[in-house]
Enzyme design. Structure first.
Site, PDB file in Angstrom:
ATOM      1  N   ASP A 409       0.868  -1.177   0.000  1.00 42.37           N
ATOM      2  CA  ASP A 409       0.000   0.000   0.000  1.00 42.37           C
ATOM      3  C   ASP A 409       0.911   1.235   0.000  1.00 42.37           C
ATOM      4  O   ASP A 409       1.553   1.541   1.014  1.00 42.37           O
ATOM      5  CB  ASP A 409      -0.868  -0.066   1.274  1.00 42.37           C
ATOM      6  N   HIS A 410       0.930   1.935  -1.124  1.00 35.38           N
ATOM      7  CA  HIS A 410       1.877   3.045  -1.279  1.00 35.38           C
ATOM      8  C   HIS A 410       1.473   4.266  -0.446  1.00 35.38           C
ATOM      9  O   HIS A 410       2.241   5.223  -0.335  1.00 35.38           O
ATOM     10  CB  HIS A 410       1.962   3.428  -2.770  1.00 35.38           C
ATOM     11  N   ARG A 411       0.281   4.235   0.150  1.00 34.94           N
ATOM     12  CA  ARG A 411      -0.104   5.364   1.009  1.00 34.94           C
ATOM     13  C   ARG A 411       0.774   5.413   2.246  1.00 34.94           C
ATOM     14  O   ARG A 411       1.107   6.477   2.747  1.00 34.94           O
ATOM     15  CB  ARG A 411      -1.577   5.215   1.455  1.00 34.94           C
TER      16      ARG A 411
END
Ligand code: CAO
Length: 439
Positions: A409-411
């Site tokens: 999850d690149h967040r």
């Protein structure tokens, strides 16, 4: 007395299921906890046990039928022992009479749940009594009153996502309303132009076709993956581990594991290594609470394993991996994968995972891009290990190389974190003596 066995609560937001098979027939004498039907929900396939023993007098469902929580599955006559006294010799009759109060007012062994009211004997055949069945066990159950759950269901809110303001995180009616409001306002402000469902062409114009309904599990997989894919920015990074020594380690311990009832495979060894990596890099063992703007770091290490079954992909979870050694993990994985393929895992086996391992290497292929298993923030894809010529110390040698792909999850996870995670996994797999030492 005739009692009704109804479909108990299954798990959060699952209110119905499809009967796969009725496991009893009218006239059968059944025991407490004996399975009466096999059910498929959008989460899993499992058997529903009867909370009482007795003789089945009526079956109210059939294979293929959709049933809701609370619906009657079968009716059971519970006082069968008291109904056949004339066939018994006097001594036995006395015994039956002596037993009668026990049968009619079941104690903890016969019937652990509250019996509502005893109808008069003459009426008992027409007035079936409802047996409250315990909900089927579900991991991670949220503390909330039934009325609160009811409201959440009506609003289409996943209660496990609602921040509870009460003691111990108990969710109130107000919490549900507030949460629903946040979703509605959030969705309205973010609303992107709706993507229209395009009509399909008539394929029969070009040849023969066959239409088949999607199963409940398939529909759920499609819904979950579409939602995760379109709502979370995810990245996949690839790397390879030289597992030549690990394969030697496997050959050395394979027999011992087999004797214990398991199989020492790449998957079991990867799971062990992943648990250590999650300890080292806690961001990969987290979830994002978008409503509160918080990251939830988990202090336990439950790892899901993607299992390919006839009904579709399921992800049973191995709990507390850090507390188990490689032998225990191999045995548990072998058993869990078998149960999953046989459709014998319940909802409690499919919940509570922090990270997923998806090994396609037993079939074929190298690198791929696994999609996150929400609410987890990372997943490791494992490809097929192959022997390759590798240059090392000026020499070209045949080495066994394992392709790895981590999606995250690149967040909350940056590219550098992804590279560090992959590096950690690769180094651990390349030093199997560390694995052997892990308790
Ligand atoms: N490279 C090379 N060989 C591999 C391998 C790999 N990465 N993974 C497994 N193998 C081998 C095993 O060693 C075994 O070989 P032997 O019989 O000669 O010992 C054989 O392949 C079969 O392994 P297995 O499948 O019985 O056991 P496993 O523990 O490795 O895997 C499980 C268990 C449940 C992960 C696997 O059976 C499965 O279902 N995989 C599919 C997962 C899937 O569909 N993922 C896609 C999800 S989308 O992201």
């Amino acid at each position: 007395m005739i009692k009704e066995v109804r479909l108990p609560e299954i798990s959060e937001n699952v209110e119905s299921g499809e009967v796969i098979e009725v496991l009893v027939a009218v006239g059968d004498i059944i025991d407490q906890e004996q399975s009466v039907v096999e059910l498929e929900t959008e989460k899993a396939t499992f058997e529903v046990p009867s909370p009482i023993k007795g003789r089945v007098t009526e079956i109210n469902v059939k294979a293929g039928q959709k049933i809701n929580v609370g619906e009657v599955i079968v009716k059971v006559e519970t006082d069968i022992e008291a109904r056949v006294p004339e066939k018994k010799p006097p001594a036995a009759e006395e015994e039956v009479t002596a037993k009668e109060p026990e049968v009619r007012q079941p104690g903890p062994v016969e019937q652990p749940l509250p019996v509502v009211k005893e109808p008069p004997i003459a009426k008992e055949l027409e007035q079936a009594e409802v047996v409250e069945q315990k909900p089927l066990p579900a991991a991670g159950t949220v503390p909330a009153a039934p009325s609160v759950r009811q409201l959440a269901r009506e609003l289409g809110v996943d209660i496990s996502q609602v921040p509870g303001s009460g003691p111990g995180g108990r969710v109130s009616l107000d919490d549900v309303k507030k949460y629903a409001k946040t979703i509605v306002t959030g969705a309205a402000t973010r609303a992107a132009p709706a993507i229209k469902v395009r009509p399909l062409p008539d394929f029969t114009k070009w040849g023969q076709t066959e239409r088949q309904p999607m199963t409940a599990i398939r529909k759920k997989i499609a819904e979950n993956l579409s939602r995760t894919w379109s709502s979370i920015p995810q990245v996949t990074q690839h790397g390879e581990a030289d597992i030549t020594e690990l394969m030697e380690f496997r050959n050395q311990y394979a027999k011992k594991v087999e004797e214990a009832g398991g199989k020492l495979t790449v998957t079991a060894m990867v799971i062990k290594v992943v648990a250590s990596a999650l300890k080292e890099l806690p961001k990969f063992n987290a979830s994002v609470d978008a409503v509160r703007g918080e990251i939830i770091y988990k202090k336990y290490y439950n790892i899901g394993v993607a299992v390919d079954t006839e009904r579709g992909l399921l992800v049973p979870v191995i709990k507390d991996v850090e507390k188990k050694n490689i032998l225990q993990l191999s045995v548990e994985l072998t058993e869990l994968a078998r149960k999953t393929r046989d459709g014998k895992v319940g909802p409690e086996n499919l919940m509570g995972g922090n990270f997923t391992v998806s090994n396609l290497g037993g079939i074929a292929g190298t690198y791929f891009t696994p999609i996150l298993n929400w609410p987890e923030v990372a997943i490791l894809g494992v490809g097929r290990a192959v022997k390759e010529p590798v240059f090392s110390d000026g020499l070209c040698q045949p080495r066994t190389v394992l392709p790895l792909s981590v999606s995250y999850d690149h967040r909350i996870i940056d590219g550098a974190d992804g590279a560090r995670f992959l590096k950690w996994i690769i180094q651990a797999l390349e030093q199997p003596f560390l694995l052997a030492m892990e308790e």
